[in-house]
Design a protein around this motif. Structure first.
Motif, PDB file in Angstrom:
ATOM      1  N   LEU A   1       0.842  -1.195   0.000  1.00  0.00           N
ATOM      2  CA  LEU A   1       0.000   0.000   0.000  1.00  0.00           C
ATOM      3  C   LEU A   1       0.880   1.249   0.000  1.00  0.00           C
ATOM      4  O   LEU A   1       1.879   1.313   0.705  1.00  0.00           O
TER       5      LEU A   1
ATOM      6  N   ALA B   1      -2.763   5.361   0.691  1.00  0.00           N
ATOM      7  CA  ALA B   1      -3.745   4.308   0.947  1.00  0.00           C
ATOM      8  C   ALA B   1      -3.716   3.861   2.408  1.00  0.00           C
ATOM      9  O   ALA B   1      -4.765   3.564   3.002  1.00  0.00           O
ATOM     10  N   THR B   2      -2.522   3.824   2.984  1.00  0.00           N
ATOM     11  CA  THR B   2      -2.380   3.442   4.394  1.00  0.00           C
ATOM     12  C   THR B   2      -3.127   4.409   5.307  1.00  0.00           C
ATOM     13  O   THR B   2      -3.798   3.985   6.258  1.00  0.00           O
TER      14      THR B   2
ATOM     15  N   ARG C   1      -1.099   7.637  11.076  1.00  0.00           N
ATOM     16  CA  ARG C   1      -2.191   6.687  10.870  1.00  0.00           C
ATOM     17  C   ARG C   1      -2.986   6.478  12.166  1.00  0.00           C
ATOM     18  O   ARG C   1      -4.215   6.344  12.141  1.00  0.00           O
TER      19      ARG C   1
ATOM     20  N   GLN D   1     -11.731   5.178   5.782  1.00  0.00           N
ATOM     21  CA  GLN D   1     -12.689   4.549   4.879  1.00  0.00           C
ATOM     22  C   GLN D   1     -13.489   3.467   5.600  1.00  0.00           C
ATOM     23  O   GLN D   1     -14.680   3.283   5.342  1.00  0.00           O
ATOM     24  N   LEU D   2     -12.843   2.754   6.528  1.00  0.00           N
ATOM     25  CA  LEU D   2     -13.543   1.724   7.293  1.00  0.00           C
ATOM     26  C   LEU D   2     -14.632   2.332   8.171  1.00  0.00           C
ATOM     27  O   LEU D   2     -15.669   1.715   8.406  1.00  0.00           O
TER      28      LEU D   2
ATOM     29  N   ARG E   1      -5.573   6.470   4.389  1.00  0.00           N
ATOM     30  CA  ARG E   1      -6.995   6.505   4.062  1.00  0.00           C
ATOM     31  C   ARG E   1      -7.769   5.342   4.688  1.00  0.00           C
ATOM     32  O   ARG E   1      -8.937   5.481   5.039  1.00  0.00           O
ATOM     33  N   GLU E   2      -7.105   4.197   4.783  1.00  0.00           N
ATOM     34  CA  GLU E   2      -7.800   2.955   5.145  1.00  0.00           C
ATOM     35  C   GLU E   2      -8.642   3.047   6.418  1.00  0.00           C
ATOM     36  O   GLU E   2      -9.832   2.686   6.402  1.00  0.00           O
TER      37      GLU E   2
END
Length: 283
Positions: A112, A116-117, A170, A123-124, A119-120
């Motif tokens: 990723l 993307a890391t 994150r 998004q969840l 965002r994940e």
């Protein structure tokens, strides 16, 4: 008001009489004994102890990765000790408790991008629009002092210090109530260690609740309000950071104090520290 008289709603994390064993019934090894402490809202607490003392086991028990043999863990008023897998998944998806693991390279998905890391987890949650997610990510990158150009890179393309700050970003992107960090600076060189510790101090000033786990009292001392000393699975000393540093009571705590490096010694000289702090403050 004393700490023991704190209102229940101020106690973000309560660990009560926690025992943890490893192994089967016929051959069990006890790792934690009757562990009891709390973290209040807006408080930064250090947990220190030597390798093998049970620090990581305690952290993993708090977030449901290890099942305790006795006692309970209460997070934000919820007794999570008997949570089902579904309940734990819901709590993790909510993002109110975030765990920053020790090894940033192993903790980041190598396939990723950094974008993307970050965002994940948002998004969840399914709470924010795509534009709002990008705005939140930009805010966290600024907080940890990383350039937007890194978003399209992969973990292997970053330095150790950059990866550690991405882990922090994150964890912070979901605006957690509690941040648990397991040896967040142990693998960093002196300059990156000071940089990350300065970031943690800024989070502390913002009122982020933290449990900072380390074997190094010198790292913990500058960013915590209280310290817990864990020795062979038992909490042998607790108190304000200033009191434990100045007047350690337990022999093991005295040993830690006597051997602890500080932020004013070692490989980073005063000019380098001042420059790092100037950069972090946007100077």
């Amino acid at each position: 008001m004393s700490r023991n008289d704190a209102p229940a709603q101020d106690r973000l994390l309560q660990v009560e009489g926690l025992d943890v064993h490893y192994g089967r019934r016929t051959h069990r090894t006890q790792v934690l004994w009757d562990t009891t402490f709390e973290v209040r809202r807006g408080e930064s607490v250090g947990l220190i102890g030597e390798t093998g003392s049970g620090k990581t086991t305690l952290a993993r028990a708090i977030v449901g990765l290890v099942r305790p043999s006795a006692g309970r863990v209460v997070v934000d008023g919820k007794d999570v000790t008997a949570f089902t897998g579904r309940q734990w998944r819901a709590l993790r998806r909510d993002g109110s408790v975030q765990y920053v693991f020790q090894d940033p390279l192993r903790s980041l998905d190598p396939e990723l991008t950094i974008r993307a890391t970050l965002r994940e987890p948002l998004q969840l949650q399914r709470r924010l629009s795509a534009d709002a997610i990008d705005e939140r990510i930009a805010e966290q990158l600024e907080l940890v002092r990383l350039e937007p150009e890194l978003l399209d890179r992969y973990p292997s393309e970053l330095s150790g210090g950059q990866r550690q700050r991405i882990l922090l970003a994150r964890a912070l992107v979901t605006d957690p109530a509690l941040l648990i960090m397991d040896e967040p600076v142990s693998a960093l060189d002196a300059a990156n260690r000071v940089l990350v510790l300065t970031l943690l101090n800024r989070l502390r000033d913002r009122g982020v609740s933290m449990l900072f786990i380390s074997h190094d009292l010198g790292s913990v001392a500058g960013v915590t309000d209280r310290v817990l000393v864990l020795y062979r699975g038992e909490l042998v000393e607790t108190g304000s950071t200033a009191d434990v540093v100045r007047r350690p009571r337990h022999p093991y705590a005295r040993l830690l104090i006597g051997s602890a490096p500080t932020l004013t010694t070692g490989a980073v000289n005063r000019a380098e520290r001042d420059e790092l702090r100037r950069l972090l403050d946007g100077g």
